[in-house]
Design a protein around this motif. Structure first.
Motif, short mmCIF file in Angstrom:
data_model
loop_
_atom_site.label_atom_id
_atom_site.label_comp_id
_atom_site.label_asym_id
_atom_site.label_seq_id
_atom_site.Cartn_x
_atom_site.Cartn_y
_atom_site.Cartn_z
N ARG A 121 -2.73 -0.90 -10.08
CA ARG A 121 -3.15 -1.65 -8.89
C ARG A 121 -2.13 -2.74 -8.59
NH1 ARG A 121 -7.63 -2.17 -12.07
NH2 ARG A 121 -7.49 -4.43 -11.97
N MET A 122 -2.18 -3.24 -7.38
CA MET A 122 -1.25 -4.30 -6.98
C MET A 122 -1.37 -5.50 -7.93
SD MET A 122 -0.62 -5.85 -3.21
CE MET A 122 -1.35 -7.46 -3.14
N GLN B 101 2.16 1.66 -3.45
CA GLN B 101 1.08 2.15 -4.32
C GLN B 101 0.88 3.65 -4.14
OE1 GLN B 101 0.71 -0.87 -6.43
NE2 GLN B 101 -0.99 0.50 -6.74
N GLY C 5 0.82 -1.21 0.00
CA GLY C 5 0.00 0.00 0.00
C GLY C 5 0.85 1.26 0.00
N ALA D 98 8.29 1.80 -9.66
CA ALA D 98 7.94 0.88 -8.57
C ALA D 98 9.20 0.39 -7.85
CB ALA D 98 7.14 -0.30 -9.12
#
Length: 168
Positions: free
Chosen positions: A40-41, A28, A25, A111
């Motif tokens: 999204r994950m 994200q 989270g 990421a």
């Protein structure tokens, strides 16, 4: 009113899961701040197969242990968002391979940087509370224990193969 739960009373598996979900989270949120708020994950499970390859939708479905319809829907969504593209096979024009676009590669890099920033923040925190005689900081010891447990529980090979599957 519900009684609060003491995290130190949780079993190891639940605690590791909750830490992982909370860390995901945080990554994200970092990605959203960088302009990737539409990811999204679950997209990460698809991306892991595109970093070093160009599978077909059928290949993705098999690797993700999902239906071809589900994989096609995920690819269509990522394609609409601009992260992936479908390219014809060099050997058979009827076959389409899924590949990351420049935006997709940028998202992967973002990421990775977000995870590095999170780890640096956690490492800095643990260095302030070094573990006496354990050969490293609390962060290093925790990481080593989790890696060992992953191996003991049979999860290391899936990580090596970039074949981590979404939870069922």
């Amino acid at each position: 009113m519900r009684e609060p739960v003491d995290p130190s009373a949780l079993d190891l598996g639940s605690l590791a899961l909750f830490v992982g979900l909370t860390a995901a989270g945080a990554v994200q949120a970092d990605l959203a701040a960088q302009g990737y708020g539409d990811l999204r994950m679950s997209h990460g499970y698809v991306f892991q197969h595109l970093v070093d390859g160009r599978p077909t939708v059928s290949d993705l479905a098999a690797r993700l242990d999902m239906t071809q319809q589900g994989a096609s829907k995920a690819v269509a969504e990522l394609e609409r968002l601009g992260y992936v593209e479908r390219l014809p096979s060099p050997r058979d024009a009827r076959i389409r391979h899924v590949a990351l676009t420049a935006k997709g590669r940028d998202a992967v890099a973002a990421a990775r940087q977000a995870r590095e920033r999170l780890e640096a923040r956690l490492r800095e925190r643990s260095e302030r509370a070094a573990v006496d005689g354990a050969g490293g900081t609390a962060f290093d010891v925790t990481r080593a224990v989790l890696v060992d447990l992953l191996g003991e529980l049979g999860g290391t090979a899936a990580v090596h193969r970039r074949d981590v599957r979404p939870p069922r």
